[in-house]
Every structure is written in structure tokens, then in C-alpha cells.
Scaffold this motif. Structure first.
Motif, PDB file in Angstrom:
ATOM      1  N   LEU A  16      -3.815  -4.971  -0.874  1.00  0.00           N
ATOM      2  CA  LEU A  16      -5.374  -4.574  -0.941  1.00  0.00           C
ATOM      3  C   LEU A  16      -6.140  -5.426  -1.448  1.00  0.00           C
ATOM      4  CD1 LEU A  16      -4.190  -1.220  -3.004  1.00  0.00           C
ATOM      5  CD2 LEU A  16      -4.596  -1.613  -0.780  1.00  0.00           C
ATOM      6  N   ASN A  17      -7.388  -5.419  -1.156  1.00  0.00           N
ATOM      7  CA  ASN A  17      -8.435  -6.361  -1.595  1.00  0.00           C
ATOM      8  C   ASN A  17      -9.537  -5.321  -2.500  1.00  0.00           C
ATOM      9  OD1 ASN A  17      -7.933  -8.874  -0.822  1.00  0.00           O
ATOM     10  ND2 ASN A  17     -10.157  -9.054   0.200  1.00  0.00           N
ATOM     11  N   THR A  18      -9.546  -5.834  -3.617  1.00  0.00           N
ATOM     12  CA  THR A  18     -10.521  -5.177  -4.655  1.00  0.00           C
ATOM     13  C   THR A  18     -11.752  -5.816  -5.121  1.00  0.00           C
ATOM     14  OG1 THR A  18      -9.341  -5.709  -6.601  1.00  0.00           O
ATOM     15  CG2 THR A  18      -8.636  -3.814  -5.390  1.00  0.00           C
ATOM     16  N   ALA A  19     -12.848  -5.056  -5.202  1.00  0.00           N
ATOM     17  CA  ALA A  19     -13.961  -5.910  -6.005  1.00  0.00           C
ATOM     18  C   ALA A  19     -14.619  -4.896  -6.593  1.00  0.00           C
ATOM     19  CB  ALA A  19     -15.093  -6.426  -4.898  1.00  0.00           C
ATOM     20  N   ARG A  20     -14.971  -5.127  -8.124  1.00  0.00           N
ATOM     21  CA  ARG A  20     -15.685  -4.327  -8.857  1.00  0.00           C
ATOM     22  C   ARG A  20     -15.348  -2.995  -9.159  1.00  0.00           C
ATOM     23  NH1 ARG A  20     -21.724  -5.379  -6.048  1.00  0.00           N
ATOM     24  NH2 ARG A  20     -20.096  -4.846  -4.263  1.00  0.00           N
ATOM     25  N   GLY A  21     -13.829  -3.010  -9.041  1.00  0.00           N
ATOM     26  CA  GLY A  21     -13.087  -1.643  -9.216  1.00  0.00           C
ATOM     27  C   GLY A  21     -12.775  -0.654  -7.976  1.00  0.00           C
ATOM     28  N   ARG A  22     -13.175  -1.360  -6.853  1.00  0.00           N
ATOM     29  CA  ARG A  22     -13.072  -0.338  -5.709  1.00  0.00           C
ATOM     30  C   ARG A  22     -12.356  -1.093  -4.607  1.00  0.00           C
ATOM     31  NH1 ARG A  22     -17.186   4.176  -4.245  1.00  0.00           N
ATOM     32  NH2 ARG A  22     -17.515   5.015  -6.421  1.00  0.00           N
ATOM     33  N   ILE A  23     -11.662  -0.482  -3.610  1.00  0.00           N
ATOM     34  CA  ILE A  23     -10.762  -1.266  -2.681  1.00  0.00           C
ATOM     35  C   ILE A  23     -11.597  -1.445  -1.400  1.00  0.00           C
ATOM     36  CG2 ILE A  23      -8.841  -0.804  -1.257  1.00  0.00           C
ATOM     37  CD1 ILE A  23      -7.794   1.074  -3.179  1.00  0.00           C
ATOM     38  N   THR A  24     -11.700  -2.754  -1.189  1.00  0.00           N
ATOM     39  CA  THR A  24     -12.495  -3.176  -0.053  1.00  0.00           C
ATOM     40  C   THR A  24     -11.790  -3.285   1.351  1.00  0.00           C
ATOM     41  OG1 THR A  24     -12.450  -5.323  -0.608  1.00  0.00           O
ATOM     42  CG2 THR A  24     -14.213  -4.332  -1.537  1.00  0.00           C
ATOM     43  N   GLU A  25     -10.530  -3.742   1.286  1.00  0.00           N
ATOM     44  CA  GLU A  25      -9.832  -3.833   2.411  1.00  0.00           C
ATOM     45  C   GLU A  25      -8.468  -3.512   1.933  1.00  0.00           C
ATOM     46  OE1 GLU A  25     -11.269  -7.881   4.848  1.00  0.00           O
ATOM     47  OE2 GLU A  25     -10.758  -8.188   2.737  1.00  0.00           O
ATOM     48  N   ILE A  26      -7.553  -2.870   3.102  1.00  0.00           N
ATOM     49  CA  ILE A  26      -6.175  -2.519   2.926  1.00  0.00           C
ATOM     50  C   ILE A  26      -5.757  -3.084   4.185  1.00  0.00           C
ATOM     51  CG2 ILE A  26      -4.511  -0.531   3.079  1.00  0.00           C
ATOM     52  CD1 ILE A  26      -6.930   1.281   1.850  1.00  0.00           C
ATOM     53  N   TYR A  27      -4.291  -3.590   4.025  1.00  0.00           N
ATOM     54  CA  TYR A  27      -3.600  -4.332   4.969  1.00  0.00           C
ATOM     55  C   TYR A  27      -2.233  -3.556   4.817  1.00  0.00           C
ATOM     56  CZ  TYR A  27      -7.202  -7.932   4.761  1.00  0.00           C
ATOM     57  OH  TYR A  27      -8.531  -8.706   4.897  1.00  0.00           O
ATOM     58  N   ILE A  28      -1.697  -2.833   5.973  1.00  0.00           N
ATOM     59  CA  ILE A  28      -0.376  -2.225   5.923  1.00  0.00           C
ATOM     60  C   ILE A  28       0.427  -2.955   7.095  1.00  0.00           C
ATOM     61  CG2 ILE A  28       0.533  -0.227   6.302  1.00  0.00           C
ATOM     62  CD1 ILE A  28      -1.952   1.335   5.594  1.00  0.00           C
ATOM     63  N   VAL A  29       1.322  -3.475   6.664  1.00  0.00           N
ATOM     64  CA  VAL A  29       2.379  -4.110   7.559  1.00  0.00           C
ATOM     65  C   VAL A  29       3.484  -3.236   7.748  1.00  0.00           C
ATOM     66  CG1 VAL A  29       3.880  -6.247   7.958  1.00  0.00           C
ATOM     67  CG2 VAL A  29       1.845  -6.482   6.867  1.00  0.00           C
ATOM     68  N   MET A  30       3.601  -2.843   9.159  1.00  0.00           N
ATOM     69  CA  MET A  30       4.621  -1.873   9.447  1.00  0.00           C
ATOM     70  C   MET A  30       5.672  -2.374  10.453  1.00  0.00           C
ATOM     71  SD  MET A  30       2.172   1.547   9.770  1.00  0.00           S
ATOM     72  CE  MET A  30       3.554   2.496   9.690  1.00  0.00           C
ATOM     73  N   ASN A  31       5.237  -3.416  11.095  1.00  0.00           N
ATOM     74  CA  ASN A  31       5.994  -4.084  12.063  1.00  0.00           C
ATOM     75  C   ASN A  31       7.599  -4.388  11.506  1.00  0.00           C
ATOM     76  OD1 ASN A  31       7.431  -5.643  14.111  1.00  0.00           O
ATOM     77  ND2 ASN A  31       5.482  -6.657  14.665  1.00  0.00           N
ATOM     78  N   PRO A  32       8.588  -3.600  11.834  1.00  0.00           N
ATOM     79  CA  PRO A  32       9.892  -4.050  11.470  1.00  0.00           C
ATOM     80  C   PRO A  32      10.227  -5.320  11.429  1.00  0.00           C
ATOM     81  CG  PRO A  32      10.009  -2.596  13.394  1.00  0.00           C
ATOM     82  CD  PRO A  32       8.588  -2.725  12.918  1.00  0.00           C
ATOM     83  N   GLU A  33       9.863  -5.838  12.530  1.00  0.00           N
ATOM     84  CA  GLU A  33      10.319  -7.610  12.332  1.00  0.00           C
ATOM     85  C   GLU A  33       9.878  -8.278  11.432  1.00  0.00           C
ATOM     86  OE1 GLU A  33       9.223  -8.811  16.507  1.00  0.00           O
ATOM     87  OE2 GLU A  33      10.633  -7.757  17.342  1.00  0.00           O
ATOM     88  N   LYS A  34       8.524  -7.991  10.853  1.00  0.00           N
ATOM     89  CA  LYS A  34       7.917  -8.696   9.673  1.00  0.00           C
ATOM     90  C   LYS A  34       8.293  -8.114   8.431  1.00  0.00           C
ATOM     91  CE  LYS A  34       3.792  -9.633  12.486  1.00  0.00           C
ATOM     92  NZ  LYS A  34       2.390  -9.497  12.388  1.00  0.00           N
ATOM     93  N   LEU A  35       9.406  -7.344   8.343  1.00  0.00           N
ATOM     94  CA  LEU A  35       9.735  -6.661   7.152  1.00  0.00           C
ATOM     95  C   LEU A  35      11.377  -6.964   6.903  1.00  0.00           C
ATOM     96  CD1 LEU A  35       8.265  -3.156   7.493  1.00  0.00           C
ATOM     97  CD2 LEU A  35       7.274  -5.182   6.105  1.00  0.00           C
ATOM     98  N   ARG A  36      11.902  -8.016   7.746  1.00  0.00           N
ATOM     99  CA  ARG A  36      13.239  -7.912   7.766  1.00  0.00           C
ATOM    100  C   ARG A  36      13.724  -8.860   6.462  1.00  0.00           C
ATOM    101  NH1 ARG A  36      14.270 -10.069  13.540  1.00  0.00           N
ATOM    102  NH2 ARG A  36      12.638 -11.439  13.143  1.00  0.00           N
ATOM    103  N   SER A  37      12.892  -9.475   6.006  1.00  0.00           N
ATOM    104  CA  SER A  37      13.081 -10.692   4.867  1.00  0.00           C
ATOM    105  C   SER A  37      12.890 -10.214   3.531  1.00  0.00           C
ATOM    106  CB  SER A  37      12.265 -11.776   4.907  1.00  0.00           C
ATOM    107  OG  SER A  37      10.903 -11.513   4.888  1.00  0.00           O
ATOM    108  N   ILE A  38      12.457  -8.671   3.436  1.00  0.00           N
ATOM    109  CA  ILE A  38      12.072  -8.032   2.241  1.00  0.00           C
ATOM    110  C   ILE A  38      13.420  -7.721   1.637  1.00  0.00           C
ATOM    111  CG2 ILE A  38      10.923  -6.221   0.899  1.00  0.00           C
ATOM    112  CD1 ILE A  38       8.742  -6.577   3.052  1.00  0.00           C
ATOM    113  N   PRO A  39      13.863  -8.034   0.237  1.00  0.00           N
ATOM    114  CA  PRO A  39      14.989  -7.421  -0.268  1.00  0.00           C
ATOM    115  C   PRO A  39      15.018  -6.036  -0.188  1.00  0.00           C
ATOM    116  CG  PRO A  39      14.057  -9.332  -1.473  1.00  0.00           C
ATOM    117  CD  PRO A  39      12.970  -8.825  -0.436  1.00  0.00           C
TER     118      PRO A  39
END
Length: 288
Positions: free
Chosen positions: A265-288
Motif C-alpha cells: 500500500l501507498n499512503t499519504a495523510r492517513g489515507r491509501i492512495t495506491e494498492i498493489y496486489i501481487v497474485m501471480n503464483p510465479e512471483k510468490l514462490r520465494s515467500i517463506p
């Protein structure tokens, strides 16, 4: 001349930084680690008597190799299904064994860097992020130090125009992330709307392998409804776990005991300005 054992020890000591440099250029841990391993093999074949500064040689070699990969990757990313997001670096175990990540290499910054030319990105990352002098940048990019200085200046202007304009307090950012997790898991659209900036943008990366939004979702109402649709699909029991994503508080969502998505998440002045959701399983393989 250094022995094999000396070189191996020096490489092991600098390897996390080398992976960090390559990751900053590529946005992919898998590709970054491949590049660093290739540099190690090349060091073994190089004339060692001619290499006075092994660390400097490795940084420049990794940068050159990463630049070659980046140039070829741009065409592949143009054909990518939906938004392309960087592979997230999620803290788990001992992160020092994997990558030394500069604090500026947030998901948001890496997304901005995607809009630079390969040469601009390399000059900016090597000089502005990792502090290499322009003569070394020139060796990596294959241009004069003066030309690299111009590349970095253009990149800096572009980054300044697109990067977040507000300084974010880490404690405040964490508070907003925690509130977002509660609102999302609790199916509370009112609480979500309170947290979302009116101009919030959500990008989700499924890579065509899992269901994700093919285009950015814009505006607080649309983003809130999209998020609650995801929660309802997978059930409120699939809550969020707090993690550090690229050095900033983020969230991990699991499904059937496996990582299903990483939220930055990106935040500014207490609010969320951007949300990035990575769901591609090939990009999640390294997560313990």
C-alpha cells in the motif's frame, strides 16, 4: 592474487548487495539471483591478476548483465496479461541471506522505474540509490560519465513527477495498513471508504495465471467494492497477515495454507492512495 577461497568469501559477503542492485534494475528476485550467479561464473573465468577491485568488478558486471536482461524483458512485459508488478520482497527468515534492499525500493518506486528507459533506470538506480560514481555507472551502461549524468538527471525528473509527494511516517503507515486489514477482512465497506483516498488506484497482477483485474481500478467506491468482492470470494476467514513488503508494512493473504496474494500500500495523510496486489503464483514462490 587472491585464492579461490578468498574470492568465495568476498563474493558471499557482497552477494546480498549484488542481488539488491540487480533487483532494483529488474524488479524480479529470480532474475536478479540468476544475474548474480552468472557474474560469479564470469569472475571464475576472468583474469584475476587484472582485477584489482573484486567488489567493484562484480557490481559493474552484475549491472551490465541486468541491463541486458532488462532490455529483453521490456518486450515481454508489453505482452504481459494485465498490469505487470514487481516480484515482492517479503521479510521472512533471515532476509540478509537473500537481498540487501535499499529503503527507497518500495513497490511504488519500482512501478515508477518501469516507465524509464533501461539506460535511465540503470543510471538512476546505480547512482541515486546505490551511490556509484558516474565513471562506474558509465562502465556498466557503456556510455561516458557525462552521458550517464544526463541519464540520471532525466530519470530523477521523471521519478519526482510520478513518485509520492508526501513524506510518510512509518508508524502512521503501519496504522493505516492495520486498519485496512481489519476493514477488508470484516467486510466493512464504510470503514474501507474512510481509509481510501478519493483518487486511489488499485493494480492487481495475476499474470494470466489466476483471476485478477486486467486494468487498474480507480476511485474509492470502485476500489472498495473490488476489495470486498475479493473478500467475499475467498471468505472472511482468509484474513490478512502483517508482513514487511519491500521494507514497508504490507499484508499477506493465504489460501489453503499457501500464499495467495501480497498487498503493498501507498499512503499519504492517513489515507491509501495506491494498492498493489501481487497474485501471480510465479512471483510468490520465494515467500517463506
Amino acid at each position: 592474487m587472491k585464492t579461490d577461497e578468498d574470492l568465495a568469501a568476498e563474493f558471499a559477503a557482497i552477494r546480498p548487495r549484488l542481488v539488491g542492485v540487480a533487483y532494483g534494475l529488474l524488479g524480479s528476485l529470480d532474475e536478479a539471483e540468476d544475474v548474480v550467479q552468472d557474474a560469479w561464473f564470469r569472475l571464475g573465468r576472468a583474469g584475476r591478476a587484472e582485477i584489482r577491485d573484486v567488489t567493484g568488478w562484480l557490481v559493474v558486471t552484475v549491472s551490465r548483465l541486468a541491463l541486458d536482461v532488462l532490455r529483453s524483458a521490456r518486450a515481454r512485459r508489453e505482452e504481459y496479461v494485465g498490469p505487470w508488478l514487481p516480484e515482492p520482497v517479503v521479510d521472512g527468515g533471515d532476509p540478509a541471506d537473500r537481498v540487501t534492499l535499499d529503503e527507497s525500493m518500495s513497490m511504488a518506486m519500482l512501478v515508477v522505474l518501469e516507465s524509464l528507459s533501461p539506460a535511465e533506470r540503470t543510471a538512476f538506480v546505480l547512482h541515486d540509490v546505490f551511490g556509484l560514481p558516474f565513471d562506474e555507472v558509465g562502465r556498466a551502461v557503456g556510455r561516458s560519465p557525462a552521458a550517464c549524468r544526463q541519464l540520471a538527471t532525466r530519470a530523477r525528473r521523471h521519478v519526482a513527477a510520478r513518485a509520492p509527494r508526501f513524506e510518510v511516517d512509518a508508524a502512521e503507515h503501519r496504522r493505516v495498513v492495520e486498519a485496512f486489514a481489519r476493514a477488508g477482512a470484516g467486510d466493512d465497506i464504510g470503514a474501507l471508504m474512510e481509509l481510501l483516498d478519493p483518487g486511489v488506484v488499485l493494480r492487481s497482477d495475476g499474470g494470466g495465471l489466476v483471476t485478477a483485474a486486467r486494468r487498474p481500478v480507480r476511485g474509492a467506491d470502485r476500489v472498495a467494492r473490488f476489495l470486498l468482492g475479493v473478500t467475499r470470494r475467498y471468505g472472511p476467514s482468509r484474513g490478512f497477515a502483517p508482513v514487511m513488503v519491500n521494507g514497508w508494512p504490507g499484508l499477506l493473504r493465504s489460501r489453503r495454507d499457501a500464499t495467495h496474494a501480497v498487498y503493498a500500500l501507498n499512503t499519504a495523510r492517513g489515507r491509501i492512495t495506491e494498492i498493489y496486489i501481487v497474485m501471480n503464483p510465479e512471483k510468490l514462490r520465494s515467500i517463506p
